[in-house]
Motif scaffolding. Sequence first.
Motif, PDB file in Angstrom:
ATOM      1  N   ALA A 179       0.836  -1.204   0.000  1.00 42.61           N
ATOM      2  CA  ALA A 179       0.000   0.000   0.000  1.00 42.61           C
ATOM      3  C   ALA A 179       0.872   1.255   0.000  1.00 42.61           C
ATOM      4  CB  ALA A 179      -0.926  -0.004   1.209  1.00 42.61           C
ATOM      5  N   HIS A 180       1.944   1.241   0.767  1.00 48.28           N
ATOM      6  CA  HIS A 180       2.831   2.394   0.812  1.00 48.28           C
ATOM      7  C   HIS A 180       3.539   2.583  -0.525  1.00 48.28           C
ATOM      8  CE1 HIS A 180       6.571   4.625   1.744  1.00 48.28           C
ATOM      9  NE2 HIS A 180       5.766   5.317   2.534  1.00 48.28           N
ATOM     10  N   SER A 181       3.940   1.496  -1.147  1.00 50.25           N
ATOM     11  CA  SER A 181       4.610   1.580  -2.449  1.00 50.25           C
ATOM     12  C   SER A 181       3.661   2.153  -3.502  1.00 50.25           C
ATOM     13  CB  SER A 181       5.108   0.199  -2.874  1.00 50.25           C
ATOM     14  OG  SER A 181       6.049  -0.309  -1.947  1.00 50.25           O
ATOM     15  N   PHE A 182       2.411   1.712  -3.464  1.00 48.38           N
ATOM     16  CA  PHE A 182       1.405   2.239  -4.388  1.00 48.38           C
ATOM     17  C   PHE A 182       1.211   3.733  -4.166  1.00 48.38           C
ATOM     18  CE2 PHE A 182      -3.075   3.297  -5.261  1.00 48.38           C
ATOM     19  CZ  PHE A 182      -3.169   2.922  -6.594  1.00 48.38           C
ATOM     20  N   ALA A 183       1.112   4.130  -2.910  1.00 50.55           N
ATOM     21  CA  ALA A 183       0.917   5.548  -2.592  1.00 50.55           C
ATOM     22  C   ALA A 183       2.106   6.381  -3.055  1.00 50.55           C
ATOM     23  CB  ALA A 183       0.697   5.720  -1.089  1.00 50.55           C
ATOM     24  N   LEU A 184       3.308   5.858  -2.861  1.00 47.72           N
ATOM     25  CA  LEU A 184       4.503   6.568  -3.303  1.00 47.72           C
ATOM     26  C   LEU A 184       4.521   6.714  -4.819  1.00 47.72           C
ATOM     27  CD1 LEU A 184       7.210   7.836  -2.446  1.00 47.72           C
ATOM     28  CD2 LEU A 184       8.234   5.560  -2.604  1.00 47.72           C
ATOM     29  N   CYS A 185       4.101   5.669  -5.493  1.00 45.73           N
ATOM     30  CA  CYS A 185       4.040   5.704  -6.955  1.00 45.73           C
ATOM     31  C   CYS A 185       3.025   6.742  -7.419  1.00 45.73           C
ATOM     32  CB  CYS A 185       3.687   4.316  -7.476  1.00 45.73           C
ATOM     33  SG  CYS A 185       3.917   4.116  -9.245  1.00 45.73           S
ATOM     34  N   ARG A 186       1.873   6.777  -6.804  1.00 47.62           N
ATOM     35  CA  ARG A 186       0.849   7.761  -7.183  1.00 47.62           C
ATOM     36  C   ARG A 186       1.322   9.184  -6.933  1.00 47.62           C
ATOM     37  NH1 ARG A 186      -5.388   6.472  -5.721  1.00 47.62           N
ATOM     38  NH2 ARG A 186      -5.533   8.512  -6.737  1.00 47.62           N
ATOM     39  N   THR A 187       2.054   9.376  -5.846  1.00 44.58           N
ATOM     40  CA  THR A 187       2.576  10.703  -5.532  1.00 44.58           C
ATOM     41  C   THR A 187       3.506  11.203  -6.636  1.00 44.58           C
ATOM     42  OG1 THR A 187       2.407  10.317  -3.158  1.00 44.58           O
ATOM     43  CG2 THR A 187       3.944  12.026  -3.866  1.00 44.58           C
TER      44      THR A 187
END
Length: 242
Positions: A100-108
């Motif tokens: 989830a954190h990796s996905f959020a970082l990617c979206r950012t």
Amino acid sequence: MSHVPTLTAAAVRRELALLADPHKATVLTRFFQCGPGGYGEGDRFIGVQVPPQRKLARAFRALPPEAIAELLQDGIHEHRFTGFLILIGRFASGDAATRAHSFALCRTHLARINNWDLVDTVAPGLLGPHLLDNPTLKPWLDTLARSPVLWERRISIISTQAFIRAGAFEDTLRLAERLLHDPHDLMHKAVGWMLREVGNRDLKQEEAFLDRHAHEMPRTMLRYAIEKFPADRRRHFMRQKG
């Protein structure tokens, strides 16, 4: 690289600099249309091919998220590409919280996914798999499909490759219909490619889509979609274009 690497963004940059080739940088700059008016305008290459970047990403798989983020913000294409490869590796091997954190970082850092090689690596390798596991987030793809930004539209359809691999085609077909009249050739190729991927698993679904839409599809999109069809079926759908 036999030693244990220092886990910083600067260390990744140093390793990439050792692999850099000015001649390849020139070739890649031209290939990815980074000159004035090109779809990659302003991007900079140092001339590192993808296989060494993948190897380097594995060596730096424990790079902290803040260092990954530093790479994703970089103006050098290979720095970003390697950073996204590291993030994909972190996502693939992580628990639910890490994913989830990796996905959020990617979206950012979505705006840093700004050429087709980055899209075609990150969308099916991280964004699509996370959306597959978290279907309530899928409407985001429809938002991207309406974006004025070419790369966001390409992300929307290429992310569904993860769904296709899982045997789910509804989102791909819906987005393909939305993107039928996209003006950009890179989108024609992307949509046609994903339709072909659907057909590789369920030919009837792809052909049903083509029966409805072949007449209005851009030729490049249609040609990509039917690339693996027998010659007579290719002719059949191409005749619908008139």
